[in-house]
Design a protein around this motif. Structure first.
Motif, PDB file in Angstrom:
ATOM      1  N   PRO A  64       0.817  -1.233   0.000  1.00  0.00           N
ATOM      2  CA  PRO A  64       0.000   0.000   0.000  1.00  0.00           C
ATOM      3  C   PRO A  64       0.846   1.278   0.000  1.00  0.00           C
ATOM      4  CG  PRO A  64      -0.929  -1.605   1.503  1.00  0.00           C
ATOM      5  CD  PRO A  64       0.370  -2.177   1.058  1.00  0.00           C
ATOM      6  N   ALA A  65       1.950   1.284   0.750  1.00  0.00           N
ATOM      7  CA  ALA A  65       2.776   2.491   0.804  1.00  0.00           C
ATOM      8  C   ALA A  65       3.340   2.806  -0.573  1.00  0.00           C
ATOM      9  CB  ALA A  65       3.904   2.312   1.813  1.00  0.00           C
ATOM     10  N   PHE A  66       3.701   1.741  -1.342  1.00  0.00           N
ATOM     11  CA  PHE A  66       4.248   1.948  -2.682  1.00  0.00           C
ATOM     12  C   PHE A  66       3.182   2.504  -3.610  1.00  0.00           C
ATOM     13  CE2 PHE A  66       5.684   0.822  -6.902  1.00  0.00           C
ATOM     14  CZ  PHE A  66       7.054   1.030  -6.860  1.00  0.00           C
ATOM     15  N   ASP A  67       1.970   1.894  -3.547  1.00  0.00           N
ATOM     16  CA  ASP A  67       0.883   2.370  -4.406  1.00  0.00           C
ATOM     17  C   ASP A  67       0.578   3.838  -4.129  1.00  0.00           C
ATOM     18  OD1 ASP A  67       0.682  -0.122  -5.527  1.00  0.00           O
ATOM     19  OD2 ASP A  67      -0.856  -0.799  -4.093  1.00  0.00           O
ATOM     20  N   ALA A  68       0.505   4.169  -2.834  1.00  0.00           N
ATOM     21  CA  ALA A  68       0.189   5.550  -2.477  1.00  0.00           C
ATOM     22  C   ALA A  68       1.295   6.491  -2.941  1.00  0.00           C
ATOM     23  CB  ALA A  68      -0.014   5.662  -0.964  1.00  0.00           C
ATOM     24  N   MET A  69       2.535   6.047  -2.833  1.00  0.00           N
ATOM     25  CA  MET A  69       3.668   6.901  -3.208  1.00  0.00           C
ATOM     26  C   MET A  69       3.626   7.235  -4.691  1.00  0.00           C
ATOM     27  SD  MET A  69       7.737   6.056  -2.721  1.00  0.00           S
ATOM     28  CE  MET A  69       7.423   5.468  -1.070  1.00  0.00           C
ATOM     29  N   PHE A  70       3.215   6.234  -5.523  1.00  0.00           N
ATOM     30  CA  PHE A  70       3.209   6.447  -6.969  1.00  0.00           C
ATOM     31  C   PHE A  70       1.840   6.868  -7.498  1.00  0.00           C
ATOM     32  CE2 PHE A  70       7.160   4.262  -6.495  1.00  0.00           C
ATOM     33  CZ  PHE A  70       7.957   4.685  -7.543  1.00  0.00           C
ATOM     34  N   GLY A  71       0.842   6.949  -6.614  1.00  0.00           N
ATOM     35  CA  GLY A  71      -0.471   7.436  -7.013  1.00  0.00           C
ATOM     36  C   GLY A  71      -1.347   6.410  -7.718  1.00  0.00           C
ATOM     37  N   GLY A 121       1.839  11.942 -13.702  1.00  0.00           N
ATOM     38  CA  GLY A 121       2.922  12.488 -14.509  1.00  0.00           C
ATOM     39  C   GLY A 121       3.930  13.318 -13.733  1.00  0.00           C
ATOM     40  N   SER A 122       3.644  13.633 -12.492  1.00  0.00           N
ATOM     41  CA  SER A 122       4.579  14.449 -11.713  1.00  0.00           C
ATOM     42  C   SER A 122       5.782  13.624 -11.298  1.00  0.00           C
ATOM     43  CB  SER A 122       3.890  15.007 -10.469  1.00  0.00           C
ATOM     44  OG  SER A 122       3.424  13.949  -9.632  1.00  0.00           O
ATOM     45  N   LEU A 123       6.918  14.314 -11.217  1.00  0.00           N
ATOM     46  CA  LEU A 123       8.166  13.662 -10.872  1.00  0.00           C
ATOM     47  C   LEU A 123       8.431  13.795  -9.380  1.00  0.00           C
ATOM     48  CD1 LEU A 123      10.392  14.917 -13.834  1.00  0.00           C
ATOM     49  CD2 LEU A 123       9.146  12.769 -13.654  1.00  0.00           C
ATOM     50  N   PHE A 124       9.128  12.804  -8.827  1.00  0.00           N
ATOM     51  CA  PHE A 124       9.515  12.890  -7.421  1.00  0.00           C
ATOM     52  C   PHE A 124      10.721  11.992  -7.214  1.00  0.00           C
ATOM     53  CE2 PHE A 124       6.874   9.198  -7.695  1.00  0.00           C
ATOM     54  CZ  PHE A 124       7.274   8.318  -6.703  1.00  0.00           C
ATOM     55  N   TYR A 125      11.345  12.142  -6.055  1.00  0.00           N
ATOM     56  CA  TYR A 125      12.578  11.420  -5.757  1.00  0.00           C
ATOM     57  C   TYR A 125      12.352  10.456  -4.595  1.00  0.00           C
ATOM     58  CZ  TYR A 125      15.014  14.835  -8.642  1.00  0.00           C
ATOM     59  OH  TYR A 125      15.442  15.613  -9.693  1.00  0.00           O
ATOM     60  N   THR A 126      13.098   9.310  -4.685  1.00  0.00           N
ATOM     61  CA  THR A 126      13.062   8.334  -3.591  1.00  0.00           C
ATOM     62  C   THR A 126      14.466   7.859  -3.300  1.00  0.00           C
ATOM     63  OG1 THR A 126      12.760   6.479  -5.121  1.00  0.00           O
ATOM     64  CG2 THR A 126      10.757   7.483  -4.172  1.00  0.00           C
ATOM     65  N   LYS A 127      14.621   7.463  -2.033  1.00  0.00           N
ATOM     66  CA  LYS A 127      15.852   6.794  -1.651  1.00  0.00           C
ATOM     67  C   LYS A 127      15.552   5.294  -1.675  1.00  0.00           C
ATOM     68  CE  LYS A 127      19.393   6.518   1.911  1.00  0.00           C
ATOM     69  NZ  LYS A 127      19.841   7.000   3.226  1.00  0.00           N
ATOM     70  N   PHE A 145      12.961  -1.355  -1.776  1.00  0.00           N
ATOM     71  CA  PHE A 145      12.369  -0.623  -0.658  1.00  0.00           C
ATOM     72  C   PHE A 145      12.682   0.878  -0.882  1.00  0.00           C
ATOM     73  CE2 PHE A 145      13.516  -4.860   0.653  1.00  0.00           C
ATOM     74  CZ  PHE A 145      12.447  -5.313   1.369  1.00  0.00           C
ATOM     75  N   GLN A 146      11.607   1.683  -0.993  1.00  0.00           N
ATOM     76  CA  GLN A 146      11.827   3.094  -1.358  1.00  0.00           C
ATOM     77  C   GLN A 146      11.126   4.034  -0.361  1.00  0.00           C
ATOM     78  OE1 GLN A 146      11.544   4.153  -5.540  1.00  0.00           O
ATOM     79  NE2 GLN A 146      11.330   1.942  -6.102  1.00  0.00           N
ATOM     80  N   THR A 147      11.829   5.129  -0.054  1.00  0.00           N
ATOM     81  CA  THR A 147      11.279   6.198   0.800  1.00  0.00           C
ATOM     82  C   THR A 147      11.347   7.510   0.026  1.00  0.00           C
ATOM     83  OG1 THR A 147      12.102   5.077   2.783  1.00  0.00           O
ATOM     84  CG2 THR A 147      11.499   7.406   2.990  1.00  0.00           C
ATOM     85  N   GLU A 148      10.246   8.223  -0.019  1.00  0.00           N
ATOM     86  CA  GLU A 148      10.227   9.492  -0.789  1.00  0.00           C
ATOM     87  C   GLU A 148      11.098  10.560  -0.096  1.00  0.00           C
ATOM     88  OE1 GLU A 148       7.221  12.817  -2.744  1.00  0.00           O
ATOM     89  OE2 GLU A 148       6.375  11.048  -1.757  1.00  0.00           O
ATOM     90  N   THR A 150      11.551  13.735  -1.829  1.00  0.00           N
ATOM     91  CA  THR A 150      11.372  14.919  -2.689  1.00  0.00           C
ATOM     92  C   THR A 150      11.573  16.207  -1.897  1.00  0.00           C
ATOM     93  OG1 THR A 150       9.804  13.670  -4.034  1.00  0.00           O
ATOM     94  CG2 THR A 150       9.820  16.067  -4.284  1.00  0.00           C
ATOM     95  N   GLY A 151      10.970  16.285  -0.699  1.00  0.00           N
ATOM     96  CA  GLY A 151      11.112  17.500   0.115  1.00  0.00           C
ATOM     97  C   GLY A 151      12.553  17.774   0.473  1.00  0.00           C
ATOM     98  N   ARG A 152      13.243  16.710   0.888  1.00  0.00           N
ATOM     99  CA  ARG A 152      14.640  16.887   1.237  1.00  0.00           C
ATOM    100  C   ARG A 152      15.468  17.300   0.026  1.00  0.00           C
ATOM    101  NH1 ARG A 152      17.974  11.743   2.888  1.00  0.00           N
ATOM    102  NH2 ARG A 152      18.318  11.740   0.627  1.00  0.00           N
ATOM    103  N   LYS A 153      15.134  16.700  -1.137  1.00  0.00           N
ATOM    104  CA  LYS A 153      15.857  17.059  -2.364  1.00  0.00           C
ATOM    105  C   LYS A 153      15.637  18.526  -2.717  1.00  0.00           C
ATOM    106  CE  LYS A 153      17.677  14.907  -5.196  1.00  0.00           C
ATOM    107  NZ  LYS A 153      19.110  14.684  -5.502  1.00  0.00           N
ATOM    108  N   LYS A 154      14.388  18.988  -2.507  1.00  0.00           N
ATOM    109  CA  LYS A 154      14.107  20.400  -2.797  1.00  0.00           C
ATOM    110  C   LYS A 154      14.895  21.315  -1.861  1.00  0.00           C
ATOM    111  CE  LYS A 154       9.465  19.856  -4.764  1.00  0.00           C
ATOM    112  NZ  LYS A 154       8.030  20.187  -4.606  1.00  0.00           N
ATOM    113  N   LEU A 155      14.953  20.892  -0.579  1.00  0.00           N
ATOM    114  CA  LEU A 155      15.726  21.698   0.369  1.00  0.00           C
ATOM    115  C   LEU A 155      17.199  21.698  -0.001  1.00  0.00           C
ATOM    116  CD1 LEU A 155      14.102  20.740   3.795  1.00  0.00           C
ATOM    117  CD2 LEU A 155      13.924  22.920   2.585  1.00  0.00           C
ATOM    118  N   GLN A 156      17.700  20.531  -0.362  1.00  0.00           N
ATOM    119  CA  GLN A 156      19.099  20.452  -0.778  1.00  0.00           C
ATOM    120  C   GLN A 156      19.353  21.309  -2.008  1.00  0.00           C
ATOM    121  OE1 GLN A 156      19.613  16.225  -1.293  1.00  0.00           O
ATOM    122  NE2 GLN A 156      20.347  15.923   0.823  1.00  0.00           N
ATOM    123  N   SER A 157      18.393  21.234  -2.919  1.00  0.00           N
ATOM    124  CA  SER A 157      18.531  22.043  -4.137  1.00  0.00           C
ATOM    125  C   SER A 157      18.492  23.532  -3.810  1.00  0.00           C
ATOM    126  CB  SER A 157      17.414  21.686  -5.128  1.00  0.00           C
ATOM    127  OG  SER A 157      17.500  22.494  -6.273  1.00  0.00           O
TER     128      SER A 157
END
Length: 644
Positions: A64-71, A121-127, A145-148, A150-157
């Protein structure tokens, strides 16, 4: 589903399933129960988990976490190829996929960051962490096993962008830039080797200020850092430093607080500016000395009438301007002049020249020139040259010209009067002589004697008039030189005046009295003094009738003496007294015995008295007589010295 980990040797662990079955049987748990337990654990995980068959890349499981992460909805991704999760079908994505597969094949695991695409269609990042394994039922497969992130990547960017912008901003700063903490440690800097001069190629970062600078400079910087951090306000200061190759250099620093324990310092080399400022100061001092040395007032006037600059000459006259206005200082007024021409130059800029009289009474030739200072402010430069002497000379010249015109007119009238006065006695002489020469005139001895007496009187009058003209002419031409000496006043009156006029006074029946103090002495020119007294006594006898009196008296004072010639004659009208000593008003009335005169005698007396530094005055009452007073200094030499 039997899975054999490729990392554990895969097929050589075929007995693993049997041992697992034996363990599960011992504890009473079936394989199906264990699978459901594992399924529940995966479904409860917050990480997204998916299972992919390696042969065709099809997705076999997503939690479920994967499905929710990818929409996607639950089970919607099952059977889809894993490529639907990729960000883009680009060479970059293929390169990343090849890298991951190569790592899985070599080590059986891979971890890193992935860029993915959601269903919308939106892009996002996972570890991600990916493990490969061998499954007896599906063949080679891998689980991720993936954890989103995106927020951290935006902050880093954003941080990276901010750092980049900071680096760009610092690079654009024209000055040297330093970031220093309270302990004087350099955290960042921007400066070229040419700007540093202290130690080219020196790495400032992490070094304390006093590690490479003189102690006095380090103390200065530490004190400024403390003042900036303690006050929370910008510090602006200048300092000088000996540098390598350039010698003594001057710097300006602006230090700002940056946080609780750091400052930013912007440093600019102002050596060239200081040199230019020194040159400017020298030029201004030269100009100041030049203006102070001028024998003319120079000052600068603002549009509010205030004086912004004044030279030494101006200050010597009016004192320090001290914010006062021009009309207060130069005019002594409380308000501007209503017709101030200077202020009109702000409307019509042009040079203005005019003569100006200040409150001190002196005249100046003023020149006013509008200009703008370096700041663009409109001002007026005024310069005044003292022309008081020239003005006085011009006025004196004008007066002299007027006096000359009046003198010429007076002399013309005087000459007409003299010609008339000479004509009458000369005509009498000619007529009398012609009568005496006539053989048949029928004159007896008495008639001839009377005519001779008349001719003698006319001759004497003519001679007296000519003598007066001669003396006056010599005075006018400056040929009559004074020769003062001590004079016995009583004696000179007895010998020269009483003896001279004794017969004339007796003939008219007038008493001539000498009441001058017998001890009276005065310093004067004897000949001039006799001329003065002779003319005054002659004039008194002329206008005194039978039984009258002419008296000479003296009054002595400490510094001067008065000689008085008083008569009891006909007197002089008040309006005539005002013109007695004016050559243009020269006029003479006939005496009590019809004696003629020219009026020149009184003018001659006045000239001679003034040569002696004295004065002559008259007091008279019509019908009662007149008194002429001559006031002379007792010591002529002392009076002349005092006048000089």
């Amino acid at each position: 589903m039997e899975m054999k980990s490729e990392s554990d040797g895969g097929r050589k662990l075929a007995g693993t399933d049997q041992r697992r079955q034996a363990v599960l049987a011992t504890v009473g748990v079936s394989a199906e129960s264990l699978n459901r337990l594992l399924q529940s654990s995966l479904d409860l995980m917050t990480e997204g988990v998916n299972l992919v068959r390696d042969l065709d890349g099809s997705i076999l499981y997503t939690n479920p976490a994967f499905d929710a992460m990818f929409g996607y909805a639950s089970g919607e991704l099952i059977g889809c190829t894993v490529s639907v999760l990729n960000a883009d079908d680009t060479e970059v994505d293929h390169s990343v996929a090849e890298t991951i597969l190569a790592e899985l094949k070599a080590a059986g695991r891979w971890s890193g960051e992935l860029q993915n695409r959601r269903k919308d269609g939106s892009l996002f990042y996972t570890k991600a962490r990916i493990h490969s394994f061998e499954c007896s039922e599906i063949g080679p497969a891998w689980i991720s096993f993936q954890t989103e992130i995106t927020g951290r990547k935006k902050l880093q960017s954003a941080v990276a962008q901010a750092q980049q912008e900071r680096r760009i901003a610092i690079s654009l700063i024209p000055d040297m830039f330093f970031r220093i903490n309270r302990e004087g440690v350099y955290l960042d800097f921007k400066a070229s080797d040419e700007e540093l001069h202290v130690a080219p190629d020196f790495d400032f970062i992490g070094k304390r200020n006093r590690d490479f600078t003189p102690p006095e400079f380090a103390d200065l910087i530490d004190a400024r850092i403390a003042a900036t951090l303690d006050s929370g306000e910008m510090q602006i200061f200048e300092y000088e430093m000996m540098t390598k190759g350039l010698g003594l250099q001057y710097f300006e620093a602006r230090m700002l607080p940056s946080g609780a324990d750091e400052v930013m310092a912007y440093v600019r080399n102002i050596s060239e500016r200081r040199q230019l400022q020194q040159r400017l100061d020298n030029e201004r001092q030269y100009l100041q000395d030049l203006l102070d040395g001028m024998h003319a007032m120079v000052y600068v006037l603002a549009d509010d009438y205030s004086i912004t600059f004044a030279n030494k000459y101006f200050k010597e006259i009016f004192g320090e301007p001290s914010g006062q206005t021009c009309y207060q200082l130069t005019r002594g007024q409380s308000a501007p002049c209503a017709d101030c021409q200077t202020m009109q130059l702000y409307a019509t800029p042009q040079k203005l020249a005019m003569d100006f009289q200040l409150a001190n009474g002196r005249f100046y030739q003023m020149t006013a020139i509008p200009f703008q200072d370096l700041a663009g402010r409109s001002l007026i430069l005024k310069m005044g040259i003292d022309i008081t002497e020239r003005k006085e000379a011009e006025e004196a010249l004008q007066r002299s010209a007027a006096d000359l015109r009046m003198a010429n007119q007076s002399r013309e009238r005087f000459m007409r009067i003299m010609a008339h006065d000479l004509r009458s006695p000369l005509a009498s002489l000619v007529n009398g002589l012609e009568i005496l020469q006539m053989k048949d005139s029928g004159l007896n001895d008495a008639d001839r004697s009377q005519i001779q007496d008349h001719l003698l009187q006319s001759s004497r009058q003519t001679l007296e008039l000519l003598n007066k003209l001669l003396d006056w002419s010599r005075l006018e031409r400056g040929l009559l030189q004074i020769k003062p000496e001590t004079v016995d006043l009583y004696a000179i009156i007895e010998s020269s005046i009483i003896a001279l006029f004794q017969q004339q006074s007796a003939h008219k029946g007038v008493h001539l009295l000498n009441k001058v103090d017998r001890q009276a002495q005065i310093e004067a020119d004897p000949a001039m003094l006799e001329t003065i007294l002779r003319n005054l006594v002659s004039n008194a006898l002329k206008f005194t009738g039978l039984g009258g009196t002419v008296t000479l008296e003296s009054r002595q004072y400490e510094s001067h003496m008065e000689l008085l010639v008083t008569d009891t004659g006909v007197g002089i009208a008040a309006e005539r007294i005002q013109t007695l000593f004016q050559i243009d008003k020269l006029y003479s009335l006939p005496g009590t015995n019809n004696e003629s005169g020219s009026g020149l005698g009184l003018l001659l007396c006045q000239e001679l008295v003034e040569i002696h530094q004295g004065r002559i005055s008259v007091h008279s009452t019509v019908g009662q007589g007149s008194c002429f007073t001559v006031c002379l200094p007792r010591s002529f030499a002392a009076q002349v010295h005092q006048e000089k």
